[in-house]
Design a protein around this motif. Structure first.
Motif, PDB file in Angstrom:
ATOM      1  N   PRO A  80      46.528  35.778  67.547  1.00 38.17           N
ATOM      2  CA  PRO A  80      46.334  35.758  65.694  1.00 38.17           C
ATOM      3  C   PRO A  80      47.542  36.383  64.652  1.00 38.17           C
TER       4      PRO A  80
ATOM      5  N   TRP B 271      38.897  22.261  66.132  1.00 37.95           N
ATOM      6  CA  TRP B 271      40.558  23.013  66.659  1.00 37.95           C
ATOM      7  C   TRP B 271      41.811  22.904  65.871  1.00 37.95           C
TER       8      TRP B 271
ATOM      9  N   LYS C  52      50.393  31.381  60.400  1.00 42.49           N
ATOM     10  CA  LYS C  52      49.544  31.727  60.850  1.00 42.49           C
ATOM     11  C   LYS C  52      48.355  30.208  61.731  1.00 42.49           C
ATOM     12  N   TRP C  53      48.562  29.066  61.743  1.00 41.73           N
ATOM     13  CA  TRP C  53      48.246  27.772  63.024  1.00 41.73           C
ATOM     14  C   TRP C  53      48.470  28.124  63.765  1.00 41.73           C
TER      15      TRP C  53
ATOM     16  N   VAL D  40      47.448  17.552  60.018  1.00 43.27           N
ATOM     17  CA  VAL D  40      48.004  18.835  60.380  1.00 43.27           C
ATOM     18  C   VAL D  40      49.076  19.486  58.825  1.00 43.27           C
TER      19      VAL D  40
ATOM     20  N   THR E 101      47.061  22.691  56.199  1.00 49.52           N
ATOM     21  CA  THR E 101      47.771  23.400  56.600  1.00 49.52           C
ATOM     22  C   THR E 101      48.643  24.104  55.023  1.00 49.52           C
TER      23      THR E 101
ATOM     24  N   HIS F 181      41.667  21.050  62.632  1.00 48.59           N
ATOM     25  CA  HIS F 181      41.626  21.349  61.186  1.00 48.59           C
ATOM     26  C   HIS F 181      41.062  19.692  60.821  1.00 48.59           C
TER      27      HIS F 181
ATOM     28  N   GLU G 222      47.040  31.439  65.717  1.00 47.30           N
ATOM     29  CA  GLU G 222      46.008  30.747  66.205  1.00 47.30           C
ATOM     30  C   GLU G 222      45.783  29.400  67.192  1.00 47.30           C
ATOM     31  N   ASN G 223      46.062  28.620  66.607  1.00 48.65           N
ATOM     32  CA  ASN G 223      45.859  27.629  67.221  1.00 48.65           C
ATOM     33  C   ASN G 223      46.852  27.146  68.513  1.00 48.65           C
TER      34      ASN G 223
ATOM     35  N   LEU H 128      50.502  29.752  55.605  1.00 46.74           N
ATOM     36  CA  LEU H 128      49.260  29.100  56.754  1.00 46.74           C
ATOM     37  C   LEU H 128      49.858  29.278  57.796  1.00 46.74           C
ATOM     38  N   ARG H 129      50.263  28.007  57.330  1.00 49.75           N
ATOM     39  CA  ARG H 129      51.554  27.129  58.592  1.00 49.75           C
ATOM     40  C   ARG H 129      51.660  28.275  60.400  1.00 49.75           C
TER      41      ARG H 129
END
Length: 760
Positions: free
Chosen positions: A604, A484, A594-595, A577, A581, A486, A598-599, A591-592
């Motif tokens: 998302p 979860w 989006k993370w 983390v 990312t 990563h 999503e998480n 990317l951060r």
């Protein structure tokens, strides 16, 4: 219907007082007509969604569609920018009433799903063998890697079984059964165990605090015999220090202390081997080695120092002068009886196999289980050298049985195809054990399930508490949090060494270890899951504390440290983390962001269009040029909608570079960390992002529940699971967000407790 729509589109909505008396169907009809049909009618169908045919008199028929509407409205994503916005009070009322109606529908007609046949993945197989036979083995060389789905590698739909899998499972079963019974021929072999990444020059958990540059590992020794431990070291002797002393231990006891003396003509970098012979009982033993810290006196003060030496690897050779299998832990678990000389062996063999089958198959043994295994016993007994050889062959049969390799949930007699039923206690015990331990139920859990009491609330609550406090719950850290958050990517991440010269394997080890210990503490001490967002503490050793700019942390051991008053709080500000990312050369607000979506928020973004333009190369030069490039990128209408949600969340973390180090600026230019979300919410820096996440805690808790429920079930969630996710969130909220409440609510949920009988 079309006439009603035409009249309502563009018309003013009734007053708030009038709206408060509406049913959810009336409120939904008015909202869809006014705010949605311009894009989501039967002609345009934006994002494939047609709302023109909703049946407001029967919400059950459109429940999956309405769950999508509910998520989008709650997240503030609909209506999109440029369309008339929903009044916040209206949106809140719509979300509340629609959720209540959908939850009521689900309560009347539960839809738990029918999970696919679930093959044990590699981690589950390793743990099952360990807990069944007491063998701690690495099966990476024996079994193919597992595919992932929905973010996890324990998803039944993707755990396919190929001829290669069957071949590998047969080979692994032979190896495991021979090691467990101790029937390997006493042929000496050499095995190399390399130093763990990230322990270079550091003291590590499990070693005495005065040992540096060492390694620690578990190794299985098949026979009672002599073994040679050969330690390879490398490094350079520091000026003014005596020769290094190499400490070698087995099971915590010193077996040899070497003076690792190098010649006076030594080069700056040399390697040497030091070895000793030890006599060991069969089974798993802990081998540890490292260099004793040297103390030097300077101006009357004694300080710790160390030669620049490290253990590179250990060679384990043997067995030599083997005296037989001995009484290993594996043999104690297997041989619960011994046939007396002259007595028939069948009764004892049957008892042994019934005991093994009960644990391995997670249920009492049946005559159909034992018959084929007794045939294998007789064949092995005849072909081998006695009773043990027969048991070994039967054990290999257990380890390749579908009842061991697959989690089988067979509907009770009388349950019709497609009918929903509650799981029997034995199936529930298996689900619970693989959820919390990624392994088999233990004897206590099995016994309670066999008695039929596991489903009782107090009994289940006690078992969950016991299992979360047991060592087996580390599987939740390794397999759930590891995927979860990563964390599994950290060890393989390779930041640009020219830009991040301070980064090395030791720091990577500390990054991963910090987050693992944080999550372990959350589980074992039953803390609030909101600590994942805003917990003002973490677990640091000296190296990581120095990297974070935290004082007064000495040594290589990790300990709980307060981070109050710093920029770091929660896992989102952990270097682990932040690094995974980012790109190897620079941060990535995209990317951060989006993370986070999503998480943490369960929203998302859609994939970018196929012709999306890339950022200019100049974006890599500095944080300010990156922001300018993204602003230009966001000006493209094709990119604006998604980046308006992504970028403010990601830019809030720009005060951390691509390996998670804090920075207030770069090259004399201050880092900008503020931005505004589409609804106007300002996000400014890490503290501002935490505030936004706490304000949206319902979404965070539901996202965490969704991730953990997906992992617990081994399947992706559907719209019919959303009522269960909301109920889990409500229960967690009522229990002050404790982690145990999250687990208990998942275990009590319809998807976990119930199943639909599959087509036969």
């Amino acid at each position: 219907m079309a006439i009603c729509v035409a009249l309502l589109v563009g018309a003013a909505l009734p007053s708030s007082a009038q709206q408060s008396e509406w049913t959810s169907a009336q409120l939904l009809r008015a909202t869809v007509s006014r705010n949605c049909l311009a894009c989501h009618d039967d002609r345009r169908k934006m994002a494939g969604l047609d709302l023109s045919a909703l049946d407001y008199g029967d919400l059950a028929s459109d429940a999956p569609t309405l769950e999508k509407v509910l998520l989008k409205v709650r997240a503030g994503e609909m209506p999109p920018a440029g369309r008339p916005p929903l009044d916040k009070g209206l949106a809140k009322r719509l979300v509340g009433q629609l959720a209540a109606d959908l939850d009521a529908l689900a309560a009347r007609d539960p839809q738990p799903g029918a999970p696919a046949l679930h093959r044990l993945n590699r981690a589950e197989y390793r743990n099952a063998v360990r807990d069944l036979l007491g063998l701690e083995l690495d099966h990476a060389r024996d079994l193919p890697a597992d595919d992932s789905g929905y973010g996890f590698d324990n998803i039944g739909d993707v755990l396919t079984t190929s001829p290669l899998h069957i071949e590998k499972y047969v080979s692994a079963a032979r190896r495991v059964s021979r090691l467990a019974v101790g029937s390997l021929a006493p042929k000496a072999v050499v095995e190399k165990i390399s130093r763990q990444p990230g322990t270079l020059g550091e003291s590590i958990d499990g070693l005495p605090p005065n040992l540096r540059g060492g390694m620690l590992f578990q190794h299985h020794f098949a026979l009672a015999a002599d073994y040679v431990l050969r330690v390879r070291i490398g490094g350079r002797r520091a000026d003014g220090l005596p020769p290094p002393r190499l400490d070698l231990r087995v099971d915590g006891r010193r077996v040899r202390l070497f003076d690792a003396n190098f010649s006076s003509l030594e080069a700056d970098q040399e390697t040497r081997y030091f070895e000793t012979r030890v006599t060991l009982a069969p089974g798993s033993h802990e081998v540890a080695t490292g260099f004793l810290t040297e103390y030097v006196r300077n101006e009357g003060l004694e300080t710790a120092s160390a030669n620049a030496f490290v253990v590179d690897h250990v060679l384990v050779s043997g067995p030599f002068d083997a005296s037989g299998p001995g009484e290993s832990e594996s043999r104690r678990r297997i041989f619960v009886c011994r046939p007396s000389p002259g007595d028939p062996e069948r009764a004892c063999a049957r008892r042994i196999l019934e005991t093994l089958v009960r644990r391995a198959y997670r249920r009492p043994a049946t005559r159909a289980d034992i018959g084929p295994l007794m045939d294998l016993f007789r064949r092995g007994r005849a072909d081998g050298v006695g009773f043990d050889a027969g048991i070994e062959m039967a054990l290999s049969g257990i380890l390749v049985s579908p009842s061991f390799l697959f989690r089988l949930e067979i509907p009770p007699a009388g349950v019709a195809q497609g009918e929903t039923y509650r799981l029997a206690d034995l199936d529930l015990a298996t689900r619970l054990a693989f959820f919390l331990w990624s392994s088999l139920p233990d004897d206590e859990l099995l016994a309670i399930a066999e008695s039929g009491h596991l489903s009782e609330p107090d009994v289940m609550r006690h078992q969950i508490g016991r299992m979360l406090s047991a060592p087996g719950s580390r599987a939740l850290v390794e397999n759930f949090a590891g995927q979860w958050l990563h964390l599994r990517n950290v060890a393989d991440w390779k930041p640009d060494p020219e830009r991040f010269s301070a980064y090395d394997d030791s720091l990577a080890y500390a990054f991963e270890r910090e987050t693992e210990l944080f999550f372990t503490d959350l589980i074992r001490n039953d803390r609030s899951v909101l600590d994942l967002i805003a917990g003002e503490h973490s677990f640091l050793n000296q190296r990581l504390a120095e990297f974070y700019g935290v004082d007064d942390v000495q040594g290589g051991f990790f300990r709980r440290v307060s981070l109050a008053g710093t920029e770091r709080a929660g896992v989102l500000n952990h270097a682990s983390v932040l690094m995974v990312t980012s790109y190897p050369t620079r941060t990535s607000p995209v990317l951060r962001g989006k993370w986070v979506l999503e998480n943490l928020l369960g929203a998302p973004p859609p994939p970018p269009p196929p012709d999306v333009p890339t950022l200019a190369d100049s974006a890599q030069r500095s944080p300010s040029s990156l922001r300018e490039a993204l602003e230009a990128h966001r000006a493209d209408p094709a990119c604006a909608a998604c980046h308006a949600k992504l970028d403010p969340l990601g830019f809030a973390l720009e005060s951390f570079d691509a390996v998670g180090a804090y920075r207030s600026g770069e090259d004399g230019v201050p880092v900008e960390t503020s931005g505004a979300l589409p609804d106007g919410t300002v996000v400014d820096g890490p503290a501002g992002l935490r505030s936004v996440l706490l304000d949206r805690r319902d979404e965070f808790v539901e996202t965490l529940a969704e991730k953990l429920l997906t992992y617990a079930l081994g399947r992706g969630l559907k719209a019919t699971d959303r009522p269960a996710v909301r109920e889990i969130r409500r229960r967690v909220e009522a229990a002050d967000y404790r982690f145990s409440a999250l687990v208990e609510a998942i275990v009590d949920s319809v998807p976990f407790r119930m199943r639909r009988a599959p087509a036969r």
